[in-house]
Write a protein that holds these residues in place. Structure first.
Motif, PDB file in Angstrom:
ATOM      1  N   GLU A 226       0.830  -1.198   0.000  1.00 18.37           N
ATOM      2  CA  GLU A 226       0.000   0.000   0.000  1.00 18.37           C
ATOM      3  C   GLU A 226       0.869   1.254   0.000  1.00 18.37           C
ATOM      4  O   GLU A 226       1.809   1.373   0.782  1.00 18.37           O
ATOM      5  N   GLY A 227       0.567   2.170  -0.880  1.00 18.73           N
ATOM      6  CA  GLY A 227       1.315   3.421  -1.002  1.00 18.73           C
ATOM      7  C   GLY A 227       2.542   3.306  -1.874  1.00 18.73           C
ATOM      8  O   GLY A 227       3.183   4.304  -2.179  1.00 18.73           O
ATOM      9  N   GLY A 228       2.891   2.104  -2.280  1.00 17.07           N
ATOM     10  CA  GLY A 228       4.084   1.899  -3.091  1.00 17.07           C
ATOM     11  C   GLY A 228       4.033   2.557  -4.451  1.00 17.07           C
ATOM     12  O   GLY A 228       5.066   2.908  -5.011  1.00 17.07           O
ATOM     13  N   GLU A 229       2.839   2.753  -4.962  1.00 19.21           N
ATOM     14  CA  GLU A 229       2.715   3.388  -6.282  1.00 19.21           C
ATOM     15  C   GLU A 229       3.141   4.856  -6.261  1.00 19.21           C
ATOM     16  O   GLU A 229       3.386   5.450  -7.303  1.00 19.21           O
ATOM     17  N   ARG A 230       3.260   5.435  -5.070  1.00 25.47           N
ATOM     18  CA  ARG A 230       3.684   6.841  -4.951  1.00 25.47           C
ATOM     19  C   ARG A 230       5.157   6.989  -4.609  1.00 25.47           C
ATOM     20  O   ARG A 230       5.639   8.097  -4.421  1.00 25.47           O
ATOM     21  N   VAL A 231       5.877   5.896  -4.521  1.00 22.91           N
ATOM     22  CA  VAL A 231       7.289   5.934  -4.154  1.00 22.91           C
ATOM     23  C   VAL A 231       8.137   6.350  -5.348  1.00 22.91           C
ATOM     24  O   VAL A 231       7.920   5.911  -6.465  1.00 22.91           O
ATOM     25  N   GLU A 232       9.093   7.224  -5.086  1.00 22.28           N
ATOM     26  CA  GLU A 232      10.039   7.668  -6.098  1.00 22.28           C
ATOM     27  C   GLU A 232      11.440   7.555  -5.514  1.00 22.28           C
ATOM     28  O   GLU A 232      11.602   7.436  -4.299  1.00 22.28           O
ATOM     29  N   LEU A 233      12.439   7.598  -6.359  1.00 22.46           N
ATOM     30  CA  LEU A 233      13.817   7.569  -5.894  1.00 22.46           C
ATOM     31  C   LEU A 233      14.407   8.971  -5.943  1.00 22.46           C
ATOM     32  O   LEU A 233      14.330   9.644  -6.972  1.00 22.46           O
ATOM     33  N   LEU A 234      14.971   9.389  -4.836  1.00 23.31           N
ATOM     34  CA  LEU A 234      15.737  10.626  -4.779  1.00 23.31           C
ATOM     35  C   LEU A 234      17.188  10.213  -4.977  1.00 23.31           C
ATOM     36  O   LEU A 234      17.734   9.455  -4.174  1.00 23.31           O
ATOM     37  N   VAL A 235      17.797  10.648  -6.075  1.00 24.79           N
ATOM     38  CA  VAL A 235      19.119  10.176  -6.470  1.00 24.79           C
ATOM     39  C   VAL A 235      20.079  11.349  -6.603  1.00 24.79           C
ATOM     40  O   VAL A 235      19.732  12.383  -7.174  1.00 24.79           O
ATOM     41  N   VAL A 236      21.290  11.170  -6.080  1.00 24.69           N
ATOM     42  CA  VAL A 236      22.386  12.116  -6.291  1.00 24.69           C
ATOM     43  C   VAL A 236      23.339  11.436  -7.265  1.00 24.69           C
ATOM     44  O   VAL A 236      23.786  10.317  -7.011  1.00 24.69           O
ATOM     45  N   ARG A 237      23.628  12.109  -8.380  1.00 27.94           N
ATOM     46  CA  ARG A 237      24.472  11.512  -9.411  1.00 27.94           C
ATOM     47  C   ARG A 237      25.688  12.371  -9.673  1.00 27.94           C
ATOM     48  O   ARG A 237      25.667  13.588  -9.500  1.00 27.94           O
ATOM     49  N   ASP A 238      26.728  11.705 -10.130  1.00 25.20           N
ATOM     50  CA  ASP A 238      27.932  12.362 -10.632  1.00 25.20           C
ATOM     51  C   ASP A 238      28.107  11.809 -12.037  1.00 25.20           C
ATOM     52  O   ASP A 238      28.603  10.699 -12.205  1.00 25.20           O
ATOM     53  N   GLY A 239      27.625  12.536 -13.019  1.00 28.64           N
ATOM     54  CA  GLY A 239      27.566  11.994 -14.374  1.00 28.64           C
ATOM     55  C   GLY A 239      26.531  10.877 -14.401  1.00 28.64           C
ATOM     56  O   GLY A 239      25.394  11.065 -13.982  1.00 28.64           O
ATOM     57  N   GLU A 240      26.932   9.714 -14.821  1.00 27.66           N
ATOM     58  CA  GLU A 240      26.024   8.563 -14.856  1.00 27.66           C
ATOM     59  C   GLU A 240      26.097   7.723 -13.585  1.00 27.66           C
ATOM     60  O   GLU A 240      25.279   6.846 -13.377  1.00 27.66           O
ATOM     61  N   ARG A 241      27.066   7.993 -12.735  1.00 23.76           N
ATOM     62  CA  ARG A 241      27.269   7.176 -11.533  1.00 23.76           C
ATOM     63  C   ARG A 241      26.457   7.719 -10.364  1.00 23.76           C
ATOM     64  O   ARG A 241      26.508   8.902 -10.051  1.00 23.76           O
ATOM     65  N   TRP A 242      25.705   6.837  -9.730  1.00 24.23           N
ATOM     66  CA  TRP A 242      24.901   7.226  -8.572  1.00 24.23           C
ATOM     67  C   TRP A 242      25.790   7.333  -7.349  1.00 24.23           C
ATOM     68  O   TRP A 242      26.578   6.437  -7.053  1.00 24.23           O
ATOM     69  N   ARG A 243      25.662   8.429  -6.601  1.00 23.47           N
ATOM     70  CA  ARG A 243      26.424   8.650  -5.363  1.00 23.47           C
ATOM     71  C   ARG A 243      25.551   8.495  -4.124  1.00 23.47           C
ATOM     72  O   ARG A 243      26.044   8.278  -3.032  1.00 23.47           O
ATOM     73  N   GLY A 244      24.247   8.665  -4.280  1.00 18.74           N
ATOM     74  CA  GLY A 244      23.318   8.512  -3.161  1.00 18.74           C
ATOM     75  C   GLY A 244      21.930   8.187  -3.674  1.00 18.74           C
ATOM     76  O   GLY A 244      21.576   8.542  -4.802  1.00 18.74           O
ATOM     77  N   CYS A 245      21.154   7.494  -2.832  1.00 16.04           N
ATOM     78  CA  CYS A 245      19.806   7.108  -3.236  1.00 16.04           C
ATOM     79  C   CYS A 245      18.945   6.891  -2.000  1.00 16.04           C
ATOM     80  O   CYS A 245      19.400   6.324  -1.005  1.00 16.04           O
ATOM     81  N   LEU A 246      17.707   7.347  -2.072  1.00 17.97           N
ATOM     82  CA  LEU A 246      16.744   7.164  -1.000  1.00 17.97           C
ATOM     83  C   LEU A 246      15.354   7.045  -1.614  1.00 17.97           C
ATOM     84  O   LEU A 246      14.992   7.818  -2.501  1.00 17.97           O
ATOM     85  N   ALA A 247      14.582   6.082  -1.136  1.00 18.17           N
ATOM     86  CA  ALA A 247      13.189   5.953  -1.572  1.00 18.17           C
ATOM     87  C   ALA A 247      12.367   6.980  -0.807  1.00 18.17           C
ATOM     88  O   ALA A 247      12.440   7.053   0.423  1.00 18.17           O
TER      89      ALA A 247
END
Length: 84
Positions: A27-48
């Protein structure tokens, strides 16, 4: 997967094998997004995260980390090479 492998602190609930099914079926999963910090194409941080229309008693829209009933840890994934 690559960010999860090099994270400062492991959080299996943010790995694709758990996060994707949880978002699709809980429940509520359809509203989840990823907050991503990137350096070019490489991800440096991620949080749902998910948005909500108010915070506490204030009617201000906000973004908060997403915790589901089966995932008790909502620590973001942070690249261990980019801390400090």
């Amino acid at each position: 997967r690559a960010l999860a492998a090099r994270a400062v602190e492991a959080n299996p609930f943010l790995e694709p094998e758990l996060l994707v099914p949880a978002g699709a079926h809980l429940e509520g999963g359809e509203r989840v997004e990823l907050l991503v910090v990137r350096d070019g194409e490489r991800w440096r941080g991620c949080l749902a995260v998910r948005t909500q229309p108010k915070w506490s008693a204030l009617w201000l829209p906000c973004v908060r980390s997403w915790r589901n009933p089966y995932g008790f840890l909502d620590t973001p994934l942070v690249d261990r090479d980019h801390v400090g």
